[in-house]
Structures are given as structure tokens and as C-alpha cells.
Scaffold this motif. Sequence first.
Motif, PDB file in Angstrom:
ATOM      1  N   LYS A 179       0.833  -1.203   0.000  1.00 32.47           N
ATOM      2  CA  LYS A 179       0.000   0.000   0.000  1.00 32.47           C
ATOM      3  C   LYS A 179       0.867   1.252   0.000  1.00 32.47           C
ATOM      4  N   TYR A 180       1.900   1.251   0.835  1.00 37.54           N
ATOM      5  CA  TYR A 180       2.807   2.403   0.874  1.00 37.54           C
ATOM      6  C   TYR A 180       3.473   2.603  -0.480  1.00 37.54           C
TER       7      TYR A 180
ATOM      8  N   GLU B 112       2.401   1.762  -3.354  1.00 39.69           N
ATOM      9  CA  GLU B 112       1.416   2.190  -4.358  1.00 39.69           C
ATOM     10  C   GLU B 112       1.279   3.706  -4.386  1.00 39.69           C
ATOM     11  N   TYR B 113       1.407   4.343  -3.208  1.00 49.41           N
ATOM     12  CA  TYR B 113       1.235   5.793  -3.121  1.00 49.41           C
ATOM     13  C   TYR B 113       2.546   6.548  -3.325  1.00 49.41           C
ATOM     14  N   SER B 114       3.676   5.841  -3.300  1.00 44.35           N
ATOM     15  CA  SER B 114       4.970   6.515  -3.425  1.00 44.35           C
ATOM     16  C   SER B 114       5.362   6.673  -4.891  1.00 44.35           C
ATOM     17  N   THR B 115       6.100   7.750  -5.186  1.00 40.97           N
ATOM     18  CA  THR B 115       6.563   7.998  -6.560  1.00 40.97           C
ATOM     19  C   THR B 115       8.075   7.849  -6.686  1.00 40.97           C
TER      20      THR B 115
ATOM     21  N   LYS C  69      -4.535  -0.047 -10.865  1.00 42.53           N
ATOM     22  CA  LYS C  69      -4.323   0.249  -9.454  1.00 42.53           C
ATOM     23  C   LYS C  69      -5.619   0.557  -8.711  1.00 42.53           C
TER      24      LYS C  69
ATOM     25  N   HIS D  99      -8.362  12.867   3.447  1.00 40.28           N
ATOM     26  CA  HIS D  99      -7.369  12.769   2.379  1.00 40.28           C
ATOM     27  C   HIS D  99      -5.944  12.745   2.956  1.00 40.28           C
TER      28      HIS D  99
ATOM     29  N   ARG E  74      -5.304   9.439   4.790  1.00 38.28           N
ATOM     30  CA  ARG E  74      -5.188   8.297   3.868  1.00 38.28           C
ATOM     31  C   ARG E  74      -3.827   8.286   3.184  1.00 38.28           C
ATOM     32  N   GLU E  75      -3.294   9.475   2.855  1.00 37.72           N
ATOM     33  CA  GLU E  75      -1.967   9.533   2.246  1.00 37.72           C
ATOM     34  C   GLU E  75      -0.890   9.122   3.242  1.00 37.72           C
TER      35      GLU E  75
ATOM     36  N   PRO F 127      -2.051   4.711   4.302  1.00 37.33           N
ATOM     37  CA  PRO F 127      -2.939   4.126   3.283  1.00 37.33           C
ATOM     38  C   PRO F 127      -3.516   2.781   3.680  1.00 37.33           C
TER      39      PRO F 127
ATOM     40  N   ASN G 238      -8.493   0.659   3.375  1.00 34.58           N
ATOM     41  CA  ASN G 238      -8.530  -0.340   2.303  1.00 34.58           C
ATOM     42  C   ASN G 238      -9.878  -1.049   2.184  1.00 34.58           C
TER      43      ASN G 238
END
Length: 733
Positions: free
Chosen positions: A18-19, A21-24, A382, A536, A539-540, A543, A547
Motif C-alpha cells: 500500500k505504501y 502504491e502511493y509513493s513515486t 491500481k 485525504h 489516507r496519504e 494508506p 482499504n
Amino acid sequence: MAKERGLISPNDFAQLQKYMEYSTNKVSDVLKLFEDGEMAEYLQGDAIGYEGFQQFLKIYLEADNVPNHLSLALFQSFKMGHLEDTVKNDVVYLSDVSCYFSLLEGGRPEDKLEFTFKLYDTDRNGILDSSEVDRIIIQMMRVAEYLDWDVSELRPILQEMMKEIDYDGSGSVSLAEWLRAGATTVPLLVLLGLEMTLKDNGQHLWRPKRFPRPVYCNLCESSIGLGKQGLSCNLCKYVVHDQCAMKALPCEVSTYAKSRKDIGIQSHVWVRGGCESGRCDRCQKKIRIYHSLVGLHCVWCHLEIHDDCLQAMGHECDCGLLRDHILPPSSIYPSVLASGQERKISKTSQKTVDDLNLSTFEALRIDPVSNTHPLLVFVNPKSGGKQGERVLWKFQYLLNPRQVFNLLKDGPEPGLRFFRDVPGCRILVCGGDGTVGWILETIDKANLPVVPPVAVLPLGTGNDLARCLRWGGGYEGQNLGKILKDLEMSKVVHMDRWSVEVIPQQTEEKSDPVPFQIINNYFSIGVDASIAHRFHIMREKYPEKFNSRMKNKLWYFEFATSESIFSTCKKLEESLTVEICGKPLDLSNLSLEGIAVLNIPSMHGGSNLWGDTKRPHGDTHGINQALGAAAKVITDPDILKTCVPDLSDKRLEVVGLEGAIEMGQIYTKLKNAGHRLAKCSEITFHTTKTLPMQIDGEPWMQTPCTIKITHKNQMPMLVGPPPRSSNFFGFLC
């Protein structure tokens, strides 16, 4: 058991994914910071301690507070993975950590192979000894086990690969040997996240699959075993053991016609096995699928028959129950075959055509079967956890794979270009409201000669637009074939879309960026947006805590409760003024903490702020016009009581919210609606202080400004068939 093997628990691994998925961030970028950047102080030779490991996770996962139990479990798992006895107990190799995460993140398998090799090639001479290669394989095995692979089958495959690499027994491996061996080991490529492009050269589109019933390998014909893992081709359902994949026969599926004789008439394409129904569609007798590899299935019409019934089947395939949606290969052909001149395509020129198809869809021409409505499918893999990926795989089999586009690879533009001139086509968007908005915006910019109507397969949570269009609140594994049949019975409604212009005042404060310039669903300011903003941010940050729909509702209720205590948007009418079509809206007799502007009657996963209206008999659009005497503005409370929301009346519904408690009551269905203020075709807000706002579920903090909302255009959307129960939004019935 997991700890004994040096593995983190399945829950910890799911949390880690999950982490990620949100990381770039990329591993290679973080590695540079440790090798010669600001994190170099944490290096102890080629290892890092626990504090350095925490810093690695913090930067890589873009999370300030990675749960201590997760970081500690990960750290311990890397310590137990060491081969050397000399390793200190309080450090782990940076190369092992980097190798592990690089295998998990997105990217091409060949790039991952090269990156992992170079991680351990510390002297940069392009050579690794066997012990260093073993360390790479250990990380691969760990990743495979976390992903629920059967490592008892993968281990001998990798060992055999190593024997082939070190053919001279020298004990060392070059980069070229490593890449060549990895690129020909199919199970390894699938593990590394292989995303094959459609080459129509007999290449299977493999995915790992654990079988809930006994199945038989298409190559060796022996049982794969109940609950065991094998590889399955998304295109033809050819199934093999992991170790049989390298010897598999070519894929029978061709996605387009390669010669003139194949254009216009589609033939059956039969593949052995894959008869999941266990009954022959020709003679209606049972197919003994549990005893051996028996039966045949057609990859286009999905008929299942006995081997002995093949002779009684005709040559021509009508694409079966889903023919209205399918573009058969006979309808897609290279542009060079469209010429009036007869051409013979040699093997060399045929290869040129194939290569051209990979780089541009303009090389192919589409001539759909008459009286059909070919479906263009966009999937966000995703969305909805792993649901998006599964939906992508299923549609690649149910339809022509050239109709199905992975939005994470190239976005929607290639699909829209490919279908640009296809008559009667429809679009299906598989994702959340954000994905739908992305597609609609891209369609706007594509300048299509005819805009196809858009349907939604909702993935994940929320999905307010999908609810209003009768496609449900979220896909939960239902039969996609049935959903496609519902799509055939759908009707077109032209949904309004609205432009948002935010004009900030000159202040020293800084605003967050405005997420969108278009409203498809709703806009709100005040208490509702404040709750959404807190939701928001949380959740960021965490995450893994968001779920499921039930968890999201509980979190929303908690934020609403705390908002009711602090009342951050109390007396909102003192901080803003509202104009509807140039006329001031009187808020003096109201005590509001929020205002919502609705294009659809659903927010936050089904909350209807406008409330139910007892629907009069007759046409909804006509009734709305009659009630408001075709006016652009309706503020009369008596008329507003009888107004029914309409997606296509070019008017917005404006609702006042008294506070967080009221929002919570509406959200939990304890209260019917907010305070109806107006219906209008244009609205302007003037704010005098920083306030929370949101557009289509995306919140931000906005400094004093002027906000203008005006009608932009309408988009054709597909409304699902009426539900069996009549309790739904009246404007769609």
C-alpha cells in the motif's frame, strides 16, 4: 512460521505494498542519497543500521511515520537473509535492501535484471561470482514467497538457469550472460512484472495463477494440482507448469488479419482444455475435465466442446454471446492490405508490418461487423487494490486484447486514436471517479468526429458517478459477461459538465493547487470539504488504514465527530457571499457551515445531499422545466421541494449544510438531506478567508478568492438498465 523463515507476515507485506502504491520514488534515486548524498552518514561500509534503514523507508515510501512494527519486521527479515557469518547483528546490506525493493517496484524486467546485477558488482568490472548471484536469487525467492508463489517449483527453475549461465563452471557470471538467461526464463520474467506487448508472433501473455480445481498442463498433460500455482495465458487460457513455460507451444491467438483471406470472416480458434463449465455446447453432455486434458474451447466465441464434436462444428465463428462488443481479428487489418492493388506480403515485409503495429495504431484499419457496437475498454490496474489488474486480465480474454488498454502504460490517448473512426463504438472505463474524469477530459481534448457514449465499471470505494448511472458502488467479482450484456441494454444520457475558475486575491498566504478545472460530480466549500481534507491527509499518511468501504465510513464518521467539536467552519455565511446567475443568494437567516453544489445526487459513496423527491408522473426533464418556468434560477422553497435532480438540465443543485453532525447523519442515512437553497445555471463565490474546498472528492485549502462555476458542455454517458427494486434516484427511472 513466517518469522522462522525470516519473512514478514502477509499483513505486513500488504501494508508495505500500500505504501509503495502511493509513493513515486525509485530505489535508484534513494540509493544515490546513501552513496554520495545527504544520507551517506548512515553507511557502515556497504551496510546500514536500523536508523539508516528507517531513513531509507521514510524517503523511499514518502512516509514520515512508517509503523515501527513494520520497519522492525522488515529489518529483521533482511538480517536473517545473510549468507555470511561475519555480518554484524545490527546492520543489513544496503544492496540487499535495494535489490528487494527494486524487484517489487514497477518497470521492465530487463531493467530490473540489470539494476540488481550492478548493485552487487561493486568493483564495476561487469562480473559477479556465484555467491553474489545467489544473493540476488535469495531476494527473488523472498519476493516470490510474499507474492504467494509456489517457491518449491521456482527454486529448481532458477537453479537450472544458474547452471546454464555458468556453462563453463568458472563460478563467475557476466552481465550479458545474466541478462540473456533472465530474458529466456519465463517464470522469472513473470515474477519481475513482465508486461508483454501484443506482437502477434505466438508469444503468450503469461500471468501466475493458483488453481482452485484440478487442471492439466497443456504441454506435459500432467496435473498441476489442486491449489498449486502455474502460468496461464491471458489470451488463450493455455495453462502450464512454471517449468514447462519455456517449451510451451506458440499462442494461437492473432489479434488482427494478416492476409486478405482472413479479412471479413472470422474462424474458430480452438485451444485444448479450458472447459470450465464442464459441459459440451454441441451435444450438451459432460466433459470429464477432472480426469485429463480434454475438450476444446474457442478463444473468440468461448464455446466449449468435446474433442469428438469438433467435426460437427462449422468453420465460421460468430463471436458468441458477446459479439456486439467484440472486434474480431477479421475486422482489423494492416492499412497496406486496404489498397486496391493485390499485394503479396513476404516474411520480411510481414515482419515490418508487425513491428509497425507495435509502435502505432495508425498502421491498422478497423472495419467492424455490421450492427455491432465495438467496446473500447480502459482499465486502471491500481484501482480497487488488485481488482483492476484482474479486470484487465479478464477483458483481454473476453474481448480482442487490442480493445483493452492499460491506463498506467500509455494513458487513454492511444485507445482513442485507434477507435477514432470506428462507427457505433462505446467506451467502458474501469476505475474510480478520478479515472472517469481523466477519460472524459481526454475525450474533450481529442476532438473526435463523434463522441462515443461512456459506461463505468466502478473499482475501489466512492464511485458516486457510477452509482448515479446505475453501474453500482463497486465491482466485487461479478461475472463480466453479464455486465457486458447489461451494457447492451443501456441508454444514453447527456451529462452536464461544468468549468471552475478560481481567481485568488493578493495575500501572503499560499493556497494548495486546485485539483481540477472541471466539475463532473460536485463542488463543496466548508464543513464537508474540511472532513474530506482531513480524510485525504490521513489516507496519504496511512494508506493501509483505508482499504475497505467499511473502514472508510468509520474514519469519515470519526472526522465528522471531531469536526463537530471544533466547528472550524462555523458561521460560514460571514466568510463568503454567493451569487447565482448574477443575483445575490440570501443566507442571512441561515446558520451554515458548508455549501455543496451538485451535478449528481451522490457524494462520498452514496450520500444524497439533495434528498429524495416524491417523483411526479411524467417526464423528469419536462417537469423540472415546468416547475421553474424554464428559468435559469429557482430559489422558491415550495418549487425546490418538488425539483428532481437531472444530469442533463444544464442546472446545478445548491445545498446548505448546518454542520458536521448533519453531514454524518446524511452519510449514515439517519437524515434525508441538507437545506435546499437553489437550482441555477451559474454560481459565483466570493470568500474572505482561507477555507477548505473540494471538487469531485479531491480537497484543498484555498486562500480568499472568487470562484466562478459555469456550464462547459455535455458528455454522452451510458445508464445501466433499471434495477429490479424501484428504490433509486427518480431522474434515471
